[in-house]
Design an enzyme around this catalytic site. Structure first.
Site, PDB file in Angstrom:
ATOM      1  N   GLU A 181       0.878  -1.176   0.000  1.00 32.60           N
ATOM      2  CA  GLU A 181       0.000   0.000   0.000  1.00 32.60           C
ATOM      3  C   GLU A 181       0.904   1.212   0.000  1.00 32.60           C
ATOM      4  O   GLU A 181       1.636   1.446   0.958  1.00 32.60           O
ATOM      5  CB  GLU A 181      -0.875   0.023   1.263  1.00 32.60           C
ATOM      6  CG  GLU A 181      -2.205  -0.616   1.074  1.00 32.60           C
ATOM      7  CD  GLU A 181      -3.120  -0.368   2.256  1.00 32.60           C
ATOM      8  OE1 GLU A 181      -4.163  -1.019   2.300  1.00 32.60           O
ATOM      9  OE2 GLU A 181      -2.808   0.455   3.139  1.00 32.60           O
ATOM     10  N   ASP A 225      -5.345   9.831   9.897  1.00 29.65           N
ATOM     11  CA  ASP A 225      -4.077   9.254  10.312  1.00 29.65           C
ATOM     12  C   ASP A 225      -3.603   9.776  11.658  1.00 29.65           C
ATOM     13  O   ASP A 225      -3.778  10.953  11.984  1.00 29.65           O
ATOM     14  CB  ASP A 225      -2.999   9.538   9.255  1.00 29.65           C
ATOM     15  CG  ASP A 225      -3.171   8.646   8.044  1.00 29.65           C
ATOM     16  OD1 ASP A 225      -3.113   7.410   8.234  1.00 29.65           O
ATOM     17  OD2 ASP A 225      -3.388   9.168   6.938  1.00 29.65           O
TER      18      ASP A 225
END
Lengths: 401, 290
Positions: free
Chosen positions: B64, B75
């Site tokens: 990824e 995040d």
């Protein structure tokens, strides 16, 4: 003009091509729960009555519509009326939305509230309603804003809120919103995110607009009464996220003869990074849950912004404004830091009212337009008072000591 | 309203690309796929191919590749800092695609671009899909693009032969899991817990029920991610998911050793440790409830 006021947003939160919901998947269900709760209370007479009572007895509504005669005479053109949201408890329009959302939080059984703040006005209003409703309160604030709005930081702490400094990017409102969203992604079961502007993923732009509509509803009635049945020619309000402006504009959208202008932060100049004028320097994009005009670079990275007023210092703008702008129903312009500081000084001298630097942008636009508009009437939303900005005003006016 | 959990079966996604092959190969080898996340351009664009090589040597099955974004709302601090480093080193969408182009000279490991919406929106869905396919990207996941707004994106990606991966979470109702899975190609990404990305000491007990619910909604492989940072996490999830995504643990290593020549060796060793935790024999298939 079609039925623009009642047709948007649609069920997915879209205002034409703008708005919508662009959220981390974990937050989709909490956002849908909030939407369902809000739709249930929207037509609930008991809820609306309780909110109206709080407005009247706690925050000080209705606020006056004041004819600024000396300023109007000085400018020698339009007659200027000020909608005095600065007289509200906590000193700005932000309390309207916070009282409404506090009732929502209580109804959803959330005992903890988080919020972002730029200038600190929304943070103070959030801390205030959390004290009133006995809710735990955490306010995220960029470290740059903490520095320039230290008085509001102290006020929040005095009110019992935990103010968390956010150190990332430009250390302003944008980063505070990101941090609040991160908190909420892990805390939604117990926590209500009290978003402060007409921004973010659906249903926030709808909820915040509806709780701020009281500004325009009152102003419309007050102007009709004062003028013997006519409406103002022009509405002027500053636009950061756009909650005070959408609150003033929305109840007038069907009144085709009433023009409206939103005033963005022109900062220190037109270069990317020097201002927060999304409608002149931005392009459609997605930031923090909603599609709107966004200041960004050619690679889609969000640009840094600058304004002397922390409350306007944001790279995106409420999606309903983007829609009104593309429809041509509202127009958008900008005033520089210097224009705003000068306007704050003029309003202080001529009317004895020290405006917040955000609101001073709207005043600056009125000052610019009034001389060319004899016989016209302007309603300017004085969304906040200037106490929080005394330090900045003082730095910029050394001649006053 | 409760929807019967097993009632919705979307049409299976036909996929014979590298991502599907990776899961098939893992199945044959008796293991689960290790999906390794790193941010492209962290610490610099010219190091990324080498770091991917190390992850692949350590047994990673799929990469990824994070596209850095200025405002990564989903995040935690570790990947936020990686994004900042990558942006400082000049990493754009265009540069991420060049990195994949270079990678393809030496490696066929499947690559899923992992981005926030705005950089891809600005690049243009049609152009992104075409350019990504031509350099050898296999799929993409846009964290803040929900299926309600994804129609244009999915059709452009699929037209270029690319897989779209979407997230399902513990708050996602069963009926919505099925709809999301119906938009996915390659695999469905199940988020192990509430909150943002980042290292956690234990995997929430919510992960297994979510994996079971997702399994009922799709015939695609299901990968689990967010917070997986130790070998024992791999062992915990191996019976329930065809893949495990590790992000912050690798990114933290990159952060700590970015100026160190040993970084590649360390990444390889960490990947190998995780991959060992993903050994899984089909004999225990009953545990999955198929």
């Amino acid at each position: 003009m079609p039925e623009i006021a009642s047709s948007v947003p649609d069920e997915l939160g879209r205002f034409g091509d703008f708005g919508g919901r662009y959220a981390p998947e974990i937050l989709v269900t909490p956002l849908e729960d909030l939407d369902a709760t809000y739709r249930a209370v929207r037509d609930d007479a008991g809820f609306q009555a309780e909110l109206a009572t709080l407005f009247r007895q706690y925050s000080g509504r209705p606020t006056p519509l004041f004819h600024a005669r000396r300023l109007s005479e000085h400018l020698g053109g339009a007659s200027i009326y000020l909608k005095r949201e600065d007289l509200l408890h906590t000193g700005a329009h932000k309390i309207n939305n916070c009282l409404g959302q506090a009732l929502l939080a209580r109804r959803m059984g959330k005992r903890r509230v988080i919020a972002e703040t730029g200038a600190g006005q929304h943070g103070v209003a959030t801390a205030t309603v959390c004290a009133l409703f006995d809710l735990d309160c955490v306010v995220y604030m960029g470290s740059e804003d903490i520095r320039r709005q230290e008085l509001n930081v102290f006020r929040m702490r005095l009110l019992g809120a935990d103010v968390v400094s956010v150190e990332a990017g430009s250390c302003t409102l944008k980063e505070a919103i990101s941090e609040a969203m991160r908190d909420w992604a892990g805390s939604f079961e117990t926590t209500h995110y009290m978003l402060g502007s007409a921004l973010g993923p659906h249903p926030y732009p709808l909820i915040v607009r509806d709780f701020q509509r009281v500004i325009g509803v009152e102003a419309r009635e007050q102007f009709l009464a004062a003028s013997g049945g006519s409406l103002p020619d022009l509405l002027i309000a500053c636009v950061g996220g756009g909650s005070n402006s959408i609150g003033l504009f929305h109840p007038f959208l069907q009144d085709g003869d009433v023009a409206m202008v939103g005033v963005e932060a022109g900062g220190r100049g037109p270069g990317l990074g020097d201002h927060a004028a999304r409608f002149s320097g931005g392009l459609p994009g997605v930031l923090q849950g909603t599609k709107s005009y966004i200041l960004q670079d050619e690679d889609g990275q969000i640009a840094l912004t600058h304004s002397v007023s922390a409350g306007l210092d944001y790279a995106s703008v409420g999606p309903e404004h983007a829609w009104l702008r593309d429809l041509g129903r509202a127009r958008y312009t900008s005033c520089t830091d210097t224009d705003a500081l000068d306007a704050a000084s003029v309003l202080s001298r001529y009317e004895g009212i020290i405006p917040a630097l955000e609101s001073a942008h709207a005043v600056a636009e009125a000052i610019r337009r009034a001389p060319q508009a004899p016989g016209k009437t302007f309603v300017v939303n004085l969304s906040g008072r200037g106490d929080k900005d005394i330090g900045i005003l003082r730095e910029n006016m050394p001649e006053l000591g | 309203m409760r929807v019967a959990e097993s009632s919705v079966t979307p049409s299976p996604q036909l996929n014979s690309g590298r991502i599907a092959q990776a899961f098939t190969r893992c199945d044959l080898e008796g293991s689960r796929a290790l999906i390794a996340f790193l941010t492209a351009g962290d610490p610099s664009p010219d190091r990324t191919v080498s770091l991917i090589g190390a992850l692949e040597r350590g047994g990673s099955d799929i990469i990824e590749l994070g596209v850095p974004f200025s405002d990564p709302i989903a995040d935690g601090p570790v990947i936020q800092r990686a994004s900042e480093r990558a942006l400082r080193s000049g990493t754009t969408v265009r540069k991420v695609l060049r990195i994949v182009e270079e990678l393809r000279r030496t490696s066929q490991i499947p690559v899923v671009a992992f981005s926030y919406l705005n950089p891809v929106l600005r690049y243009g869905f049609e152009r992104f899909a075409a350019d990504a396919a031509s350099v050898g990207v296999d799929g993409a996941l846009l964290t803040d693009l929900n299926i309600e707004e994804a129609a244009g994106y999915v059709s452009e990606m699929n037209a270029s032969g690319l897989d779209c991966v979407f997230l399902v979470t513990q708050t996602t109702p069963q009926e919505r899991i099925a709809r999301i899975a119906g938009h996915c190609g390659g695999f469905v990404y199940a988020v192990s817990r509430a909150g943002v990305t980042g290292v956690r000491s234990s995997i929430a007990s919510d992960a297994v029920p979510l994996l079971r619910r997702t399994r009922r909604a799709t015939s695609l492989p299901v990968a689990i991610g967010f917070g997986l940072s130790q070998r024992r996490h791999m062992e915990e999830v191996a019976p329930f998911a065809e893949g495990a995504v590790v992000g912050s643990a690798f990114v933290r290593l990159i952060e700590e050793h970015s100026r160190d020549e040993s970084l590649e060796a360390r990444l390889e060793a960490l990947a190998r440790e995780f991959k060992r935790g993903l050994d899984w024999s089909p004999a225990s298939d009953a545990a999955v409830g198929r």
